[in-house]
Design a protein around this motif. Structure first.
Motif, mmCIF file in Angstrom:
data_model
loop_
_atom_site.group_PDB
_atom_site.id
_atom_site.type_symbol
_atom_site.label_atom_id
_atom_site.label_comp_id
_atom_site.label_asym_id
_atom_site.label_seq_id
_atom_site.Cartn_x
_atom_site.Cartn_y
_atom_site.Cartn_z
ATOM 1 N N MET A 25 2.993 -21.718 -12.714
ATOM 2 C CA MET A 25 3.354 -20.346 -12.724
ATOM 3 C C MET A 25 2.966 -19.726 -11.382
ATOM 4 S SD MET A 25 1.780 -17.580 -15.170
ATOM 5 C CE MET A 25 2.804 -16.919 -16.330
ATOM 6 N N ALA A 26 3.840 -19.042 -10.765
ATOM 7 C CA ALA A 26 3.647 -18.431 -9.450
ATOM 8 C C ALA A 26 3.034 -17.039 -9.617
ATOM 9 C CB ALA A 26 4.974 -18.339 -8.711
ATOM 10 N N THR A 27 2.115 -16.720 -8.698
ATOM 11 C CA THR A 27 1.535 -15.373 -8.738
ATOM 12 C C THR A 27 2.379 -14.456 -7.882
ATOM 13 O OG1 THR A 27 0.086 -15.955 -6.925
ATOM 14 C CG2 THR A 27 -0.833 -16.130 -9.141
ATOM 15 N N LEU A 28 2.501 -13.273 -8.367
ATOM 16 C CA LEU A 28 3.281 -12.272 -7.643
ATOM 17 C C LEU A 28 2.389 -11.575 -6.615
ATOM 18 C CD1 LEU A 28 5.120 -10.675 -10.669
ATOM 19 C CD2 LEU A 28 6.071 -12.266 -9.014
ATOM 20 N N PRO A 29 2.953 -11.238 -5.467
ATOM 21 C CA PRO A 29 2.158 -10.496 -4.481
ATOM 22 C C PRO A 29 1.843 -9.099 -5.045
ATOM 23 C CG PRO A 29 4.443 -10.635 -3.769
ATOM 24 C CD PRO A 29 4.311 -11.475 -5.015
ATOM 25 N N PRO A 30 0.718 -8.515 -4.617
ATOM 26 C CA PRO A 30 0.374 -7.193 -5.136
ATOM 27 C C PRO A 30 1.465 -6.182 -4.781
ATOM 28 C CG PRO A 30 -1.142 -7.828 -3.367
ATOM 29 C CD PRO A 30 -0.217 -8.975 -3.604
ATOM 30 N N SER A 31 1.706 -5.328 -5.698
ATOM 31 C CA SER A 31 2.732 -4.312 -5.468
ATOM 32 C C SER A 31 2.193 -3.252 -4.523
ATOM 33 C CB SER A 31 3.150 -3.669 -6.794
ATOM 34 O OG SER A 31 2.132 -2.808 -7.251
ATOM 35 N N PRO A 32 3.048 -2.523 -3.856
ATOM 36 C CA PRO A 32 2.590 -1.443 -2.970
ATOM 37 C C PRO A 32 1.744 -0.417 -3.739
ATOM 38 C CG PRO A 32 4.910 -1.874 -2.589
ATOM 39 C CD PRO A 32 4.494 -2.717 -3.756
ATOM 40 N N PHE A 33 2.051 -0.225 -5.025
ATOM 41 C CA PHE A 33 1.281 0.709 -5.841
ATOM 42 C C PHE A 33 -0.158 0.220 -6.011
ATOM 43 C CE2 PHE A 33 -0.236 2.077 -10.035
ATOM 44 C CZ PHE A 33 -0.253 3.445 -9.833
ATOM 45 N N ASP A 34 -0.354 -1.099 -6.289
ATOM 46 C CA ASP A 34 -1.690 -1.674 -6.443
ATOM 47 C C ASP A 34 -2.469 -1.600 -5.124
ATOM 48 O OD1 ASP A 34 -1.257 -2.296 -9.098
ATOM 49 O OD2 ASP A 34 -0.612 -4.359 -8.673
ATOM 50 N N ARG A 35 -1.811 -1.882 -4.017
ATOM 51 C CA ARG A 35 -2.445 -1.857 -2.699
ATOM 52 C C ARG A 35 -2.867 -0.424 -2.359
ATOM 53 N NH1 ARG A 35 1.479 -3.907 1.044
ATOM 54 N NH2 ARG A 35 1.402 -5.718 -0.302
ATOM 55 N N ALA A 36 -2.059 0.555 -2.629
ATOM 56 C CA ALA A 36 -2.385 1.958 -2.358
ATOM 57 C C ALA A 36 -3.569 2.407 -3.215
ATOM 58 C CB ALA A 36 -1.171 2.848 -2.611
ATOM 59 N N ARG A 37 -3.603 1.967 -4.470
ATOM 60 C CA ARG A 37 -4.694 2.336 -5.354
ATOM 61 C C ARG A 37 -6.012 1.730 -4.863
ATOM 62 N NH1 ARG A 37 -3.990 1.064 -11.556
ATOM 63 N NH2 ARG A 37 -4.054 -1.001 -10.652
ATOM 64 N N ARG A 38 -5.992 0.455 -4.417
ATOM 65 C CA ARG A 38 -7.197 -0.172 -3.871
ATOM 66 C C ARG A 38 -7.641 0.525 -2.586
ATOM 67 N NH1 ARG A 38 -5.833 -5.893 -2.983
ATOM 68 N NH2 ARG A 38 -3.874 -5.473 -3.982
ATOM 69 N N ASN A 39 -6.701 0.866 -1.733
ATOM 70 C CA ASN A 39 -7.039 1.569 -0.488
ATOM 71 C C ASN A 39 -7.659 2.934 -0.778
ATOM 72 O OD1 ASN A 39 -6.125 -0.536 1.058
ATOM 73 N ND2 ASN A 39 -4.152 0.402 1.545
ATOM 74 N N ARG A 40 -7.127 3.630 -1.777
ATOM 75 C CA ARG A 40 -7.659 4.942 -2.153
ATOM 76 C C ARG A 40 -9.092 4.786 -2.685
ATOM 77 N NH1 ARG A 40 -3.361 7.030 -4.180
ATOM 78 N NH2 ARG A 40 -3.498 5.961 -6.182
ATOM 79 N N ARG A 41 -9.335 3.790 -3.527
ATOM 80 C CA ARG A 41 -10.684 3.550 -4.047
ATOM 81 C C ARG A 41 -11.663 3.217 -2.911
ATOM 82 N NH1 ARG A 41 -10.089 -0.789 -8.385
ATOM 83 N NH2 ARG A 41 -7.992 -0.173 -8.868
ATOM 84 N N THR A 42 -11.229 2.393 -1.985
ATOM 85 C CA THR A 42 -12.072 2.040 -0.844
ATOM 86 C C THR A 42 -12.372 3.275 -0.003
ATOM 87 O OG1 THR A 42 -11.147 -0.190 -0.785
ATOM 88 C CG2 THR A 42 -12.263 0.585 1.212
ATOM 89 N N PHE A 43 -11.372 4.108 0.232
ATOM 90 C CA PHE A 43 -11.550 5.329 1.013
ATOM 91 C C PHE A 43 -12.549 6.264 0.321
ATOM 92 C CE2 PHE A 43 -10.254 9.742 1.927
ATOM 93 C CZ PHE A 43 -10.480 9.744 3.298
ATOM 94 N N ILE A 44 -12.420 6.450 -0.979
ATOM 95 C CA ILE A 44 -13.328 7.325 -1.731
ATOM 96 C C ILE A 44 -14.745 6.755 -1.702
ATOM 97 C CG2 ILE A 44 -13.888 8.157 -4.062
ATOM 98 C CD1 ILE A 44 -10.821 8.480 -4.466
ATOM 99 N N ALA A 45 -14.871 5.431 -1.833
ATOM 100 C CA ALA A 45 -16.197 4.800 -1.774
ATOM 101 C C ALA A 45 -16.829 5.014 -0.395
ATOM 102 C CB ALA A 45 -16.095 3.316 -2.103
ATOM 103 N N MET A 46 -16.043 4.884 0.662
ATOM 104 C CA MET A 46 -16.565 5.077 2.020
ATOM 105 C C MET A 46 -16.976 6.539 2.250
ATOM 106 S SD MET A 46 -16.520 2.197 3.867
ATOM 107 C CE MET A 46 -17.600 1.738 2.587
ATOM 108 N N ILE A 47 -16.222 7.476 1.717
ATOM 109 C CA ILE A 47 -16.585 8.894 1.813
ATOM 110 C C ILE A 47 -17.918 9.109 1.086
ATOM 111 C CG2 ILE A 47 -15.973 11.238 1.052
ATOM 112 C CD1 ILE A 47 -14.335 10.393 3.405
ATOM 113 N N GLY A 48 -18.067 8.511 -0.091
ATOM 114 C CA GLY A 48 -19.320 8.628 -0.855
ATOM 115 C C GLY A 48 -20.498 8.062 -0.082
ATOM 116 N N VAL A 49 -20.307 6.891 0.537
ATOM 117 C CA VAL A 49 -21.379 6.280 1.337
ATOM 118 C C VAL A 49 -21.719 7.185 2.521
ATOM 119 C CG1 VAL A 49 -21.918 4.341 2.872
ATOM 120 C CG2 VAL A 49 -20.905 3.915 0.628
ATOM 121 N N GLY A 50 -20.709 7.731 3.179
ATOM 122 C CA GLY A 50 -20.943 8.621 4.318
ATOM 123 C C GLY A 50 -21.711 9.871 3.915
#
Length: 191
Positions: free
Chosen positions: A1-26
């Motif tokens: 079974m082949a894995t599908l590449p992450p959708s642009p929606f999943d990538r944007a959600r991960r980027n948003r979470r990372t950005f919010i985490a970095m703001i929190g750390v800052g």
């Protein structure tokens, strides 16, 4: 079974979470930066770390260690460019450990304008700071001197007898209390 590449929606959600985490750390780092100065001051006052002295009320009852004396040396400085003369009336005192003593410092404004200053202090050897206790002091209080004005500023202090039982201070014969006056700009708060 082949894995599908992450959708642009999943990538944007991960980027948003990372950005919010970095703001929190800052923000956490910024808050820690502001809190570090008062926390460090409290730590130094409680432990005598880095030559910070202890404080006591005027009514404190201290047991003198009869026969045990120390030489207390007084050092005075002004920040370069500050137009004050500043010195102790007596550069040294021999005190009985545990006895309340007083030193007088003299400051004179040598300029033709009012100058406001505040003093910081330290004690050497630094391990003696935990036992050098000030009852009254002019440090961290803004002092405004008019042109040519001279003032006498007392420091009431004692050396706690517990210093005699401290192995780190067994060779301490002399303690130096050093003050440095800094100019305070109008509207600026001291210390």
């Amino acid at each position: 079974m082949a894995t599908l590449p992450p959708s642009p929606f999943d990538r944007a959600r991960r980027n948003r979470r990372t950005f919010i985490a970095m703001i929190g750390v800052g923000l956490a780092m910024l808050g820690l930066g502001f809190a570090s100065v008062p926390l460090y001051r409290i730590f130094c006052q409680q432990t005598g770390f880095n030559g910070t002295t202890q404080r006591a009320d005027a009514g404190v009852d201290v047991q003198q260690a009869t026969g045990h004396t120390l030489s207390i040396r007084f050092d005075s400085n002004v920040q370069p460019g500050m137009p004050w003369q500043f010195h102790p009336e007596r550069p040294t005192q021999t005190v009985t450990v545990g006895a309340k003593s007083m030193a007088i410092f003299v400051a004179r404004n040598m300029s033709d304008r009012p100058v406001t200053g505040t003093a910081s202090f330290n004690v050497t050897p630094t391990q003696a700071g935990a036992y050098f206790t000030k009852i009254e002091c002019f440090c961290f209080t803004q002092q405004t001197l008019q042109p040519g004005q001279e003032v006498r500023m007392p420091v009431l202090y004692y050396v706690d007898p517990k210093i005699l039982a401290d192995p780190d201070n067994k060779d301490t014969q002399e303690i130096t209390l050093s003050y440095t006056f800094y100019p305070v700009e109008q509207g600026q708060k001291a210390g």
